[in-house]
Write a protein that holds these residues in place. Structure first.
Motif, short mmCIF file in Angstrom:
data_model
loop_
_atom_site.label_atom_id
_atom_site.label_comp_id
_atom_site.label_asym_id
_atom_site.label_seq_id
_atom_site.Cartn_x
_atom_site.Cartn_y
_atom_site.Cartn_z
N GLU A 218 0.80 -1.12 -0.13
CA GLU A 218 0.07 -0.02 -0.09
C GLU A 218 0.89 1.37 -0.10
O GLU A 218 0.51 2.19 -0.92
N ALA A 219 1.80 1.39 0.77
CA ALA A 219 2.68 2.50 0.80
C ALA A 219 3.52 2.60 -0.45
O ALA A 219 3.79 3.77 -1.09
N MET A 220 4.07 1.70 -1.12
CA MET A 220 4.98 1.89 -2.41
C MET A 220 3.63 2.18 -3.35
O MET A 220 4.18 3.08 -4.19
N SER A 221 2.46 1.79 -3.38
CA SER A 221 1.43 2.19 -4.42
C SER A 221 1.24 3.62 -4.11
O SER A 221 1.18 4.18 -5.34
N ILE A 222 0.82 3.94 -3.29
CA ILE A 222 1.03 5.50 -2.64
C ILE A 222 2.10 6.40 -3.19
O ILE A 222 2.02 7.49 -4.08
N ALA A 238 9.49 12.84 2.50
CA ALA A 238 8.42 11.87 2.98
C ALA A 238 9.17 10.39 3.20
O ALA A 238 8.91 9.69 4.21
N ILE A 239 10.55 10.18 2.35
CA ILE A 239 11.13 8.88 2.93
C ILE A 239 11.76 9.13 4.11
O ILE A 239 11.94 8.38 5.12
N SER A 240 12.28 10.39 4.30
CA SER A 240 13.07 10.72 5.59
C SER A 240 12.11 10.45 6.73
O SER A 240 12.54 9.87 7.70
N ASN A 241 10.95 11.01 6.69
CA ASN A 241 9.90 10.87 7.84
C ASN A 241 9.59 9.53 8.09
O ASN A 241 9.56 8.95 9.42
N ALA A 242 9.38 8.96 6.83
CA ALA A 242 8.81 7.39 6.85
C ALA A 242 9.77 6.67 7.68
O ALA A 242 9.65 5.57 8.39
N SER A 243 11.17 6.90 7.46
CA SER A 243 12.47 6.05 8.06
C SER A 243 12.48 6.41 9.53
O SER A 243 12.91 5.58 10.27
N ILE A 244 11.93 7.33 9.91
CA ILE A 244 11.92 7.75 11.36
C ILE A 244 10.94 6.91 12.14
O ILE A 244 11.07 6.48 13.22
N TYR A 245 9.47 7.04 11.72
CA TYR A 245 8.27 6.71 12.07
C TYR A 245 8.15 5.19 11.80
O TYR A 245 7.03 4.72 12.53
N ALA A 246 8.60 4.48 10.71
CA ALA A 246 8.08 3.26 10.39
C ALA A 246 8.39 2.30 11.68
O ALA A 246 9.65 1.90 11.93
N ALA A 247 7.51 1.54 11.90
CA ALA A 247 7.74 0.59 12.98
C ALA A 247 8.38 -0.69 12.45
O ALA A 247 7.48 -1.06 11.61
N GLY A 248 9.16 -1.23 13.09
CA GLY A 248 9.74 -2.69 12.43
C GLY A 248 10.16 -2.61 11.43
O GLY A 248 10.59 -3.45 10.64
N GLY A 249 10.63 -1.42 10.91
CA GLY A 249 11.51 -1.15 9.61
C GLY A 249 10.39 -1.23 8.28
O GLY A 249 11.13 -1.38 7.23
N VAL A 250 9.22 -1.26 8.47
CA VAL A 250 8.43 -1.27 7.19
C VAL A 250 7.49 -0.11 7.27
O VAL A 250 6.77 0.17 8.10
N HIS A 252 4.40 1.82 6.13
CA HIS A 252 2.92 1.60 5.86
C HIS A 252 2.27 2.93 5.60
O HIS A 252 2.91 4.18 5.86
N PRO A 253 0.96 3.12 5.01
CA PRO A 253 0.70 4.43 4.76
C PRO A 253 0.49 5.43 5.84
O PRO A 253 0.77 6.58 5.62
N GLU A 280 1.73 -11.59 10.76
CA GLU A 280 1.19 -10.57 11.55
C GLU A 280 0.28 -9.76 10.87
O GLU A 280 -0.20 -8.49 11.51
N GLY A 281 0.00 -10.13 9.47
CA GLY A 281 -1.09 -9.35 8.98
C GLY A 281 -0.75 -8.18 8.33
O GLY A 281 -1.31 -7.48 7.65
N ASP A 282 0.58 -7.81 8.11
CA ASP A 282 1.15 -6.67 7.55
C ASP A 282 1.55 -7.04 5.87
O ASP A 282 2.09 -7.92 5.83
N ALA A 283 1.08 -6.02 5.17
CA ALA A 283 1.35 -6.22 3.64
C ALA A 283 2.65 -5.85 3.49
O ALA A 283 2.92 -4.57 3.69
N GLN A 284 3.52 -6.68 3.01
CA GLN A 284 4.94 -6.39 2.49
C GLN A 284 5.13 -6.99 1.32
O GLN A 284 4.57 -7.76 0.88
N VAL A 285 6.06 -6.32 0.53
CA VAL A 285 6.34 -6.59 -0.83
C VAL A 285 7.82 -6.08 -1.27
O VAL A 285 8.26 -5.04 -0.66
#
Length: 344
Positions: A218-222, A238-250, A252-253, A280-285
């Protein structure tokens, strides 16, 4: 004080990332211009990479071993115009406790990058025009001793200077001096083929502990479908902020800026949310899988928008008709944009 930068080309290791045809065409023409001693004018939307391109031009020129000096014209205070651009001698005015070398002198034999030239005040424009016309400057308090200047001038703006000239907001004579050769830098939405490399580069740049984040489908599609009004700078942030807040290194939207979804999609409709899930039900690709899924979505959208006319869809996608036919077969897509796979 205005934002300034001085460096030798060898100090800058950043590479301008591009594989898309629009950006590669610009780079090819810029490389030819870089080898000529002409003023270069860059224009395009905010965040398209004009300042990085200015450094790239300098590195490609025979001046690459000489100074590269950058300044934001919008940030030069009226009271400091002459001192900043041309320098001053010690004691030339109150507070001048030591000699100052101006930007033009600091860039001797190298490159002077005038960023945000469209925001330069009338007084800054006047001073710049005189220096460019006479190819000499004089420090404040220099007792009438002209100093020859030999820097190449690169300027950039996100404004439409011809329109600004009509409104008497910019000098036409200065514009003609600056644009010996002019280049329009395409917005990110016109160079989507660069997205995979840019996303990968920014993920590595902002990696925590040397491990770049991964992206859910979903994140990649966005990231692939967003229009990017802020261009490459917006993607980088966007990538800088996502790298800070992404839980578990993945990523998400919810780790991406809110403005990116759902209204950020090019047609207002999010792509398919179906994906393989982990325990864990997380969509990863993986990146290759994400690219294929997003590419398929974009092809379907283009075909439907073109009402099945392949030539029009191919042009919108920035590929050849032959390339489109190959992908239609690869993804089992009909001319109308519907799937031809009976099992789907």
């Amino acid at each position: 004080m205005p934002e300034q930068e001085t460096q030798n080309a060898s100090e800058d290791k950043d590479k301008f990332i591009a594989v898309s045809r629009p950006m590669l065409d610009v780079l090819r023409r810029l490389e030819r211009a870089a080898k000529r001693d002409v003023s270069i004018f860059l224009y395009g939307q905010t965040g398209t990479g004009k300042s990085m391109l200015a450094k790239w031009i300098h590195q490609k020129s025979h001046r690459s071993n000489c100074p590269y000096v950058a300044v934001s014209c919008a940030a030069i205070p009226e009271s400091l115009i002459e001192s900043q651009l041309f320098g001053h001698e010690r004691g030339s005015f109150t507070g001048a406790n030591q000699k100052r070398i101006g930007l033009f002198e600091r860039a001797q034999n190298g490159t002077l990058f005038l960023d945000e030239i469209g925001d330069a005040s009338p007084e800054v424009q006047k001073k710049l025009l005189r220096a460019l016309q006479e190819r000499t400057i004089e420090r404040i308090g220099g007792a009438g001793k002209p100093i020859p200047i030999s820097a190449r001038i690169i300027s950039a703006t996100n404004k439409n200077l011809p329109e600004e000239i009509k409104k008497d907001a910019f000098r036409e004579d200065l514009y003609q001096r600056l644009k010996a050769v002019a280049f329009r830098i395409p917005p990110l939405r016109k160079r989507r083929k660069d997205l995979p490399l840019l996303i990968e580069a920014f993920a590595e740049k902002y990696a925590e502990g040397g491990k770049p984040v991964q992206f859910s489908q979903e994140a990649m599609s966005i990231l692939f479908m967003y229009e990017y009004p802020g261009n490459v700078r917006e993607l980088k942030n966007a990538i800088s902020n996502a790298s800070i807040y992404a839980a578990g290194g993945v990523v998400h939207p919810e780790h991406l800026p809110k403005e990116m979804t759902p209204s950020g999609y090019s047609d207002g409709t999010p792509p398919s949310q179906s994906a393989d899930r982990n325990e864990e039900g997380d969509a990863q690709v993986s990146l290759p899988d994400a690219l294929e899924r997003v590419e398929r979505t974009m092809i379907v959208q283009a075909l439907r928008a073109a009402k099945g006319v392949q030539s029009r869809a191919a042009k919108q996608l920035g590929i050849t008709e032959r390339g489109l036919r190959y992908k239609l077969k690869k993804y089992k897509i009909g001319f109308d944009g519907n799937s031809t796979d009976e099992t789907s």
